[in-house]
Enzyme design. Structure first.
Site, PDB file in Angstrom:
ATOM      1  N   ARG A 135      -3.541   2.072   8.553  1.00 35.25           N
ATOM      2  CA  ARG A 135      -3.742   1.239   7.627  1.00 35.25           C
ATOM      3  C   ARG A 135      -4.976   0.945   7.089  1.00 35.25           C
ATOM      4  O   ARG A 135      -5.196   0.059   6.326  1.00 35.25           O
ATOM      5  CB  ARG A 135      -4.006  -0.682   9.073  1.00 35.25           C
ATOM      6  CG  ARG A 135      -2.688  -0.324   9.768  1.00 35.25           C
ATOM      7  CD  ARG A 135      -2.269  -1.126  10.868  1.00 35.25           C
ATOM      8  NE  ARG A 135      -1.236  -1.476  12.132  1.00 35.25           N
ATOM      9  CZ  ARG A 135      -0.640  -2.426  11.594  1.00 35.25           C
ATOM     10  NH1 ARG A 135      -0.923  -3.040  10.392  1.00 35.25           N
ATOM     11  NH2 ARG A 135       0.375  -2.745  12.315  1.00 35.25           N
TER      12      ARG A 135
ATOM     13  N   HIS B 141       5.875   8.322   5.180  1.00 32.78           N
ATOM     14  CA  HIS B 141       5.467   7.675   5.995  1.00 32.78           C
ATOM     15  C   HIS B 141       6.512   6.473   6.589  1.00 32.78           C
ATOM     16  O   HIS B 141       6.273   6.077   5.198  1.00 32.78           O
ATOM     17  CB  HIS B 141       3.865   7.182   6.724  1.00 32.78           C
ATOM     18  CG  HIS B 141       4.294   6.158   7.769  1.00 32.78           C
ATOM     19  ND1 HIS B 141       4.226   5.027   8.020  1.00 32.78           N
ATOM     20  CD2 HIS B 141       3.871   6.476   8.699  1.00 32.78           C
ATOM     21  CE1 HIS B 141       4.220   4.616   9.731  1.00 32.78           C
ATOM     22  NE2 HIS B 141       3.235   5.709  10.473  1.00 32.78           N
TER      23      HIS B 141
END
Length: 367
Positions: A209, A240
Site C-alpha cells: 500500500r 497483484h
C-alpha cells in the site's frame, strides 16, 4: 484437540500449509479461508494438496480496511461458535490474521501466532501489517518466532518468555513440501506452461500500500531503466490482483520488449521462477525469505524491512523507493556474477525446515 486454522491470503496459505500437514495426523484440523483473497488462498493450498474445510463468504467490492476487518471478524465469530475449537492458529500480519485473532480473543479461545515478533517499529511501514502484528502480540497465547531477533522483540515488549518459541520460519518447510515428489521433467514443463522467456530472468513483485500512487510510478520508471540497461535479461512481473496496482503496470510498462507482465503465479510456479532467476526485485515480505532457500539475491523496494536477517546474511539489499537507488542496487548484483555465486555457501538465516514440527509439538501438549 481441535485446531482452527484461519487463512485469508496466498502467503498465509503457503506458510500455514506445512503446519496443517504437521498437525493433521494427531489433531482435528479445520482449515478455514476468511474471504480476503479466496481465489489466491485456495490456489496456494491446492499446491500442497489441501482443500479448505470451511470457505467463508468472499469479501465483495473494495471495502475500507475497517470494513474488511469488521466483516471478517463477524463471520469468523460465527464460525468459531459453530466449530468450538481448542485453538485458533493465525500467521503473520494480514487483516485476516488480526480478525481471526480478535474473534478468538472475544470468545476466550487461545490464539497461536505463527511468524510472531517481526518488527519495523514504524506503524506506517508496512501499513497496516505492522499494526496488525503488534496487536496480535497482545492477545496471542503462543508466539512462534521465526528468528532469534523476532523472539527478542517479543520479550522486550513484555511478552512472557515462556510463551515464546523460536520455531524457525515455516516458509523453509513450505518450499521443501511443495518440491517433494516433483520430478525434474515436471519443473521443465513449467517453462512452457508459464511461457517464461528464454534468457536470464529477474523476478519482479510489487504490491504494498505504501508503494502505490506516485511511488509506484517511480518504481515503474526504475523497471524501464533496468530493462533498457539489461536488454538480455527478461523482467517477469506477476501482477497483484489489486486494480490500483495492475492498471499502473499495464499502462506504464506496456511496450517494453523485455518486461513480461503475467497473471499471479501459483506457489509451484513461483518456486520455479526463483530457481531460474538471477535476482528478485520486490517489496514482498515472503519473497525476502524464500530467496534464501534458493541462495539468490533480493533487492527490497522498501525504506524499512522487518526481515533484517536477510540483509545481515548477505542475501538482501534494502534499496528504498528511490528509482536511482533501485537501479543502482540491482546493477550491483547483475554486474557482479561472483557476488551472486558467493551466496551458494551462505547459511539460510530463516531456519532448518523443522518449524512446523516444533509448532505442532507445542500445540499438541498445550493446556
Amino acid at each position: 484437540m481441535k485446531v482452527f486454522v484461519a487463512i485469508g491470503t496466498r502467503p498465509e496459505a503457503i506458510k500455514l500449509a506445512p503446519v496443517v500437514a504437521a498437525l493433521r495426523p494427531k489433531a482435528d484440523v479445520v482449515v478455514a479461508t476468511t474471504g480476503q483473497h479466496p481465489r489466491l488462498a485456495v490456489g496456494a493450498l491446492a499446491d500442497f494438496g489441501i482443500v479448505p474445510d470451511l470457505a467463508l463468504p468472499p469479501i465483495e467490492g473494495r471495502p475500507s480496511l475497517a470494513q474488511l476487518t469488521a466483516s471478517m471478524t463477524a463471520v469468523l465469530d460465527l464460525a468459531l461458535v459453530g466449530q468450538k475449537p481448542d485453538w485458533v492458529v493465525v500467521q503473520g500480519d494480514t487483516n485476516s490474521a488480526f480478525a481471526a485473532g480478535l474473534a478468538a480473543y472475544y470468545r476466550s479461545i487461545p490464539v497461536a501466532h505463527v511468524e510472531a515478533g517481526l518488527r519495523t517499529g514504524n506503524l506506517a511501514m508496512p501499513f497496516p501489517e505492522e499494526g496488525n502484528r503488534q496487536m496480535l502480540a497482545r492477545i496471542a497465547r503462543w508466539h512462534f518466532a521465526p528468528t532469534v531477533r523476532a523472539a527478542a522483540n517479543l520479550v522486550s515488549e513484555g511478552v512472557d518468555r515462556t510463551r515464546v518459541v523460536m520455531s524457525g520460519n515455516t516458509v523453509v518447510d513450505a518450499v521443501a513440501l511443495a518440491r517433494a515428489g516433483r520430478r525434474e521433467e515436471d519443473w521443465k514443463a513449467l517453462d512452457a506452461a508459464l511461457a517464461l522467456p528464454d534468457g536470464p530472468l529477474v523476478l519482479v513483485s510489487c504490491h504494498r500500500r505504501e508503494n502505490r500512487g506516485q511511488t509506484l510510478l517511480d518504481i515503474c520508471s526504475a523497471i524501464r531503466r533496468l530493462a533498457a540497461r539489461y536488454p538480455l535479461h527478461r523482467l517477469v512481473l506477476p501482477m497483484h490482483p489489486e486494480p490500483d496496482v495492475r492498471t499502473v503496470f499495464q499502462v506504464e510498462l506496456a511496450g517494453v520488449d523485455n518486461v513480461f507482465l503475467r497473471e499471479p503465479f501459483g506457489y509451484v510456479e513461483t518456486l520455479h521462477a526463483l530457481d531460474r532467476c538471477d535476482l528478485v526485485l520486490t517489496d514482498s515480505g515472503g519473497l525476502q525469505e524464500e530467496v534464501a532457500t534458493y541462495r539468490k539475491p533480493v533487492v527490497v523496494m522498501r525504506d524499512q524491512t522487518e526481515r533484517p536477517e536477510g540483509i545481515e546474511a548477505g542475501f538482501a539489499s534494502l534499496a528504498g523507493r528511490d528509482p536511482d537507488r533501485i537501479v543502482s542496487e540491482v546493477s550491483g548484483w547483475l554486474d557482479d556474477p561472483q557476488r551472486r555465486a558467493r551466496l551458494a555457501g551462505v547459511a539460510n538465516p530463516y531456519g532448518d525446515g523443522s518449524a512446523s514440527r516444533r509448532i505442532a509439538e507445542t500445540l499438541l501438549v498445550s493446556d
